[in-house]
Scaffold this active site. Structure first.
Site, mmCIF file in Angstrom:
data_model
loop_
_atom_site.group_PDB
_atom_site.id
_atom_site.type_symbol
_atom_site.label_atom_id
_atom_site.label_comp_id
_atom_site.label_asym_id
_atom_site.label_seq_id
_atom_site.Cartn_x
_atom_site.Cartn_y
_atom_site.Cartn_z
ATOM 1 N N ARG A 162 23.298 18.794 4.099
ATOM 2 C CA ARG A 162 23.291 20.258 3.947
ATOM 3 C C ARG A 162 23.239 20.569 2.461
ATOM 4 O O ARG A 162 23.280 19.659 1.643
ATOM 5 C CB ARG A 162 24.526 20.896 4.615
ATOM 6 N N ASN A 200 27.842 28.902 2.355
ATOM 7 C CA ASN A 200 29.085 28.136 2.477
ATOM 8 C C ASN A 200 29.300 27.305 1.225
ATOM 9 O O ASN A 200 28.466 26.472 0.879
ATOM 10 C CB ASN A 200 28.999 27.198 3.685
ATOM 11 N N GLU A 201 30.401 27.572 0.538
ATOM 12 C CA GLU A 201 30.792 26.778 -0.635
ATOM 13 C C GLU A 201 29.620 26.550 -1.598
ATOM 14 O O GLU A 201 29.148 25.417 -1.775
ATOM 15 C CB GLU A 201 31.420 25.445 -0.216
ATOM 16 N N GLU A 351 39.240 28.544 4.780
ATOM 17 C CA GLU A 351 39.374 27.236 5.430
ATOM 18 C C GLU A 351 40.623 26.562 4.875
ATOM 19 O O GLU A 351 40.916 26.680 3.685
ATOM 20 C CB GLU A 351 38.186 26.312 5.111
ATOM 21 N N TRP A 359 37.225 13.337 3.869
ATOM 22 C CA TRP A 359 36.362 13.027 2.732
ATOM 23 C C TRP A 359 37.069 12.345 1.572
ATOM 24 O O TRP A 359 36.466 12.118 0.543
ATOM 25 C CB TRP A 359 35.610 14.276 2.270
ATOM 26 N N GLU A 399 31.469 14.571 10.295
ATOM 27 C CA GLU A 399 32.892 14.873 10.097
ATOM 28 C C GLU A 399 33.726 14.564 11.343
ATOM 29 O O GLU A 399 34.693 15.258 11.645
ATOM 30 C CB GLU A 399 33.029 16.346 9.689
ATOM 31 N N TYR A 401 35.912 12.422 11.957
ATOM 32 C CA TYR A 401 37.306 12.042 11.758
ATOM 33 C C TYR A 401 38.174 13.180 11.216
ATOM 34 O O TYR A 401 39.363 13.012 11.000
ATOM 35 C CB TYR A 401 37.396 10.857 10.788
ATOM 36 N N HIS A 402 37.580 14.326 10.916
ATOM 37 C CA HIS A 402 38.345 15.408 10.280
ATOM 38 C C HIS A 402 39.423 15.954 11.215
ATOM 39 O O HIS A 402 39.266 15.960 12.434
ATOM 40 C CB HIS A 402 37.380 16.533 9.895
HETATM 41 C C1 GLA Z 1 34.324 22.256 3.439
HETATM 42 C C2 GLA Z 1 33.215 22.879 4.241
HETATM 43 C C3 GLA Z 1 33.393 22.729 5.715
HETATM 44 C C4 GLA Z 1 33.883 21.342 6.057
HETATM 45 C C5 GLA Z 1 35.163 21.066 5.305
HETATM 46 C C6 GLA Z 1 35.767 19.725 5.637
HETATM 47 O O1 GLA Z 1 35.350 23.116 3.216
HETATM 48 O O2 GLA Z 1 33.067 24.251 3.941
HETATM 49 O O3 GLA Z 1 32.153 22.973 6.346
HETATM 50 O O4 GLA Z 1 32.911 20.408 5.690
HETATM 51 O O5 GLA Z 1 34.872 21.092 3.938
HETATM 52 O O6 GLA Z 1 36.956 19.517 4.912
#
Ligand code: GLA
Ligand code: GLA
Length: 720
Positions: A162, A200-201, A351, A359, A399, A401-402
Site C-alpha cells: 500500500r 491513511n497515515e 487507532e 510490526w 497483518e 498476527y496483529h
Molecule cells: C497503522 C495503519 C493500520 C494498521 C496498523 C497496524 O496504524 O494505519 O492500517 O496497519 O498500523 O498496527
C-alpha cells in the site's frame, strides 16, 4: 443506550465552549474546590472545545477499525452485535477498499457500504468513512504507472502492498478526487456517517517528475528570482550558484541545509494540497456536521503537522507504543499533548493497539490492565474517541498476527473483556467529561523546522530533538501535570511559562513574538541550540540565541559536543551535562548565572551553563546544556515557582499520572496508576468518584494499573 428518534438522534452538535469570564456562575462550593485544586479559573480564550459530539451517541466514543469488505455480509450482524456488547459506538470503514468501491475505472459499487453503514446503525454504531487512496486498485496503477511513487534513488514502486502512489501526481489526484467525490455524494447526508478520514497515515514522499517540477515551481514562487534564492541559500558555498530553478537538485539528503529545509516545507505543503484535493471533492456534497481529518503518527516528522492540519477539522492520531509489557507513558502523554496542539482542542485517537501489534521484531503484548490504562490516559489528555485497530483478524494479508478484539473465527479474544470494561466506563463517564478539555498554564514548543535542522546536522549523534523535547517535558508533566505542546506560531498569551527545548530555527518574527511575550510578563525558557539558525537554516548573524541574545543579555561563546558527562553546579544543585554543552557569556549586569560547568575540557571549566534575566514581571532563561534529570527537575521547580504554576494534585507518587479536564462548571481529575503495585493519592480537597459508587473523598486508592476518575462537582449538581 437506546437509539431513539430515528436517525436524527445521531446528529452531532459542534460544541463550542463558552469562555469563562468570571467565577460568578460557579457555586461557592465548586469555586472553593477549584481553588483547592490550584486550577486555573480564567481560561485562555483560544481554548479548545470537545472535538466532536453527537446527540444520541456517547460523548466519549469507543471504536474499532472494521473491514466489512473482508467478510460475507451474513457475518456482519454477528460482529456488530459483539461490538454493541462491548459498548463500541464507532467504526471506521473503507480506507483500503478502493478495489471494492470502484472495481473498474469509473464503475462504482457502494451498495455494500450502504448496507454496512445501515447494519452498524442498527447496533447504535456511527461511522467514519475512509477515502481509500492509500491503496489504489491494480487497474489504476497498471493503466497509469506514472501514478506510482518514485523513491529518492529513482526507483518507481510496483503495485502491491500500500502507499505506492505519488502524493504529487496530478493524474493520481484526479482519481483521488473522483472517488472522494463519489463517496461524498453517496454518503454526505447519511445521518450515520459522522466524519471522514482522508487516506491513511500520510508518509511517503515521492521524487517522480511531477514532484520535481512542482518543487521547482514552489521554489520559484517562494523566492521570485533565482538571484534571491542564491543569496538566501548562500550558494557561493561549493559553487552551488544556480542560473535557473530547473538546475536545483531534488533531494532529501546530502544537500545544502537550506534546500533540505525547503524540501520538507514543500512536502508539507504538498500533503496539505493532497488533503485539499479531496476536501474540495467532499465538502460541497456533505453536511457541515461531518468532520474531515486524517490519521497522523505521533512524532513522525515527514511533514509539518501544523501545516497539514490547517486543512483539517479535527486532529486524529494513531497511538502505537514501543513493544513491551508496559509502555513509556511520559512519551505517550507528550504525543497526546502534541496531537491536542495541532488544532488546540480535543482530538481523536483514530487507532490504538488492542494489546500488541505485528510490526516490531518481537511483538510483546501490553500486560493485563494496561490497555485500559492507555485508553484513560488518552481521555485524560483530551481525546474524545479511542478506536482500536483492528476489530477482527483478517482472513489473510500482511497483518495476520496483529492484535484484535475478535479472532478470525468471529469470537472474542481475551482482551475483548478489558476493552468492554473501557466501553462501559466511557458510557458512565461521558456525561461528566462532555465538553471538557485540559487547560494548561505551561506550553512546550514543538517546531518542525528546528527538529529538521538539527537532524540535518546533529553534530552530536545522541542529540535527538524529540528526546531533548521530552527531557524538558518530563519534569513539567510531573510538576505542572497539565502541559500543552504547541507550534512556535501558536498564541502564547495565556501561558505563564513557555519552554522551547531546542528552537534551533528562530525567525525574526518568532523572536519578536517571544520577546513581546517576555516583556508582557511571560516566563520563557530556551533550551540548547536555540536561536542559532535563520528561516533559511543559515547561521544567524548574532551568536545564539540570535535575535533573543539582547533580551537575554547573554550569548553562546561556543558549543561543544560531548562524549562524556561534564559536572554542572549552582543554586539549583549539582549534576551533569551530557551530549551537548555550550559555553555561555553573560553580557548584562542583570543577567544571572544560574549554573556553571565544573572541570572538563578546559574551555568549559567554570563557565556559565545556564543564564537567566528578569524582564519586568517576566523572565528569559537560556539552558546551554543537556542536563541530567535531577537537575532539570530542580530547575523546572524553580521556573514553575517563579511563574506561579502549581500542580492541581501535588505530592502524587511518580508513577501515578494526573490529568485534568475542565470547563466553566467543574474539573474532572483522571488518575492513572502506571505501576504494577497499588498506590494511594491524597487530594487537596474532596471529590466525587465517577466510575465507582460512593461519596466524596480526599483519599484515593489505586489498584495496580488502576484508573480513578473524580469530579469536583457532586453528582446532584451535574444533573441540575
Ligand atoms: C497503522 C495503519 C493500520 C494498521 C496498523 C497496524 O496504524 O494505519 O492500517 O496497519 O498500523 O498496527
Ligand atoms: C576536508 C575538505 C574541506 C572541509 C573539511 C572539513 O578537508 O577538503 O573542504 O570539508 O574536510 O573538515
Amino acid at each position: 443506550m437506546k437509539k431513539i428518534e430515528g436517525h436524527r438522534a445521531w446528529f452531532p452538535e459542534r460544541v463550542t465552549m463558552p469562555c469563562l469570564q468570571s467565577i460568578s456562575a460557579l457555586t461557592r462550593r465548586a469555586a472553593l474546590l477549584l481553588g483547592a485544586l490550584g486550577l486555573m479559573l480564567t481560561f485562555v480564550t483560544t481554548t479548545h472545545a470537545q472535538a466532536t459530539r453527537y446527540a444520541g451517541a456517547p460523548p466519549l466514543l469507543l471504536g474499532a477499525a472494521w473491514y466489512p469488505e473482508q467478510w460475507p455480509e451474513a457475518q456482519w450482524d454477528h460482529d456488530l452485535a459483539l461490538m454493541q456488547a462491548a459498548h463500541v459506538h464507532l467504526v471506521r470503514i473503507g480506507e483500503f477498499a478502493w478495489s471494492r468501491m470502484e472495481p473498474r475505472e469509473g464503475v462504482y459499487d457502494f451498495g455494500w457500504l450502504d448496507r454496512a453503514i445501515a447494519a452498524a446503525a442498527r447496533h447504535h454504531i456511527v461511522v467514519v468513512l475512509g477515502t481509500p487512496t492509500a491503496a489504489p486498485p491494480a487497474w489504476l496503477t497498471q493503466k497509469y504507472p506514472d501514478t506510482l511513487r518514485v523513491s529518492e534513488d529513482g526507483v518507481r514502486d510496483e503495485h502491491g502492498n500500500r502507499q505506492q502512489f505519488s502524493f504529487a501526481s496530478t493524474r493520481y489526484r484526479r482519481f483521488a478526487h473522483d472517488i472522494a467525490e463519489q463517496m461524498a455524494k453517496r454518503f454526505g447526508h447519511n445521518p450515520d456517517v459522522v466524519g471522514w478520514q482522508l487516506d491513511n497515515e500520510y508518509a511517503a514522499d515521492s521524487f517522480d517528475p511531477d514532484a520535481k517540477a512542482q518543487f521547482h515551481a514552489w521554489l520559484q514562487h517562494k523566492y521570485g528570482s533565482i538571484e534571491a534564492l542564491n543569496h538566501r541559500w548562500a550558494t557561493a558555498y561549493w559553487s552551488q550558484t544556480y542560473d535557473n530553478f530547473e538546475q536545483i537538485p531534488v533531494r532529501a539528503d546530502h544537500e545544502n541545509p537550506a534546500l533540505l529545509l525547503d524540501w520538507k516545507r514543500f512536502v508539507s505543503d504538498t500533503w496539505r494540497s493532497y488533503s485539499l484535493n479531496q476536501i474540495d471533492a467532499i465538502r460541497p456534497h456533505v453536511d457541515p456536521r461531518q468532520f474531515i481529518t486524517t490519521n497522523t503518527m505521533g512524532w513522525f516528522d515527514g511533514f509539518d503537522a501544523y501545516t497539514v492540519h490547517q486543512a483539517l477539522d479535527i486532529a486524529a492520531w494513531d497511538d502505537y507504543v514501543d513493544t513491551g509489557e508496559d509502555y513509556d507513558w511520559v512519551d505517550n502523554a507528550a504525543r497526546h499533548d502534541l496531537a491536542r496542539g495541532y488544532k488546540r482542542r480535543n482530538f481523536w485517537v483514530m487507532e490504538t493497539q488492542p494489546g500488541f501489534v505485528n510490526w516490531h521484531a518481537t511483538n510483546v503484548t501490553l500486560r493485563k490492565g494496561v490497555v485500559r490504562d492507555m485508553a484513560w490516559q488518552a481521555i485524560g489528555h483530551g481525546a474524545d474517541a479511542v478506536e482500536y485497530w483492528q476489530w477482527r483478524a483478517a482472513p489473510n494479508g500482511q497483518e495476520e498476527y496483529h492484535g484484535t478484539l475478535v479472532g478470525a473465527d468471529g469470537t472474542p479474544v481475551p482482551v475483548y473483556g478489558e476493552i468492554q470494561q473501557v466501553g462501559a466506563e466511557f458510557a458512565k463517564a461521558g456525561a461528566v467529561l462532555a465538553g471538557t478539555t485540559p487547560h494548561a498554564e505551561v506550553a512546550v514548543i514543538n517546531d518542525f523546522d528546528s527538529r529538521w535542522a538539527i537532524d540535518f546536522q546533529r553534530h552530536a549523534a545522541n542529540f535527538g530533538p524529540v528526546a531533548e523535547l521530552k527531557a524538558f517535558y518530563r519534569p513539567l508533566r510531573a510538576q505542572a501535570q497539565v502541559v500543552d505542546v504547541v507550534s512556535a506560531h501558536a498564541p502564547l498569551d495565556g501561558y505563564k511559562l513557555v519552554v522551547a527545548p531546542a528552537l534551533n530555527v528562530l525567525t525574526d518574527a518568532e523572536a519578536a513574538r517571544l520577546k513581546a511575550y517576555v516583556e508582557h510578563g511571560g516566563h520563557l525558557v530556551l533550551g540548547p541550540r536555540s536561536g542559532m539558525k535563520n528561516a533559511d537554516d543559515g547561521l544567524q548573524p548574532q551568536r545564539q540565541p540570535g535575535p533573543l541574545a539582547s533580551v537575554l543579555g547573554g550569548r553562546v561563546a561556543q558549543f561543544y559536543a560531548l562524549d562524556k558527562a561534564v559536572p554542572v553546579a549552582g543554586e539549583a544543585g549539582q549534576g551533569s551535562a551530557t551530549t551537548w554543552a555550550e559555553q555561555l557569556q553573560a553580557q548584562s549586569p542583570q543577567t544571572q548565572v544560574v549554573l556553571r560547568y565544573g572541570k572538563s575540557n578546559g574551555w568549559l571549566d567554570d563557565q556559565p551553563a545556564v543564564l537567566s534575566r528578569r524582564v519586568g514581571k517576566g523572565s528569559i532563561t537560556y539552558v546551554g546544556a543537556w542536563l541530567d534529570d535531577g537537575l532539570l527537575d530542580r530547575l523546572t521547580a524553580s521556573w514553575l515557582q517563579q511563574a506561579d504554576v502549581h500542580a492541581p494534585v501535588p505530592g502524587v507518587p511518580a508513577d501515578v499520572e494526573v490529568c485534568v479536564r475542565g470547563d466553566a462548571r467543574h474539573q474532572v481529575v483522571i488518575l492513572v496508576n502506571h505501576a504494577a503495585a497499588a498506590r494511594r493519592v491524597q487530594l487537596p480537597s474532596s471529590m466525587w468518584p465517577v466510575l465507582a459508587e460512593g461519596g466524596a473523598s480526599s483519599e484515593v486508592s489505586l489498584m495496580p494499573y488502576g484508573v480513578v476518575v473524580l469530579d469536583s462537582r457532586e453528582p446532584a449538581a451535574a444533573n441540575r
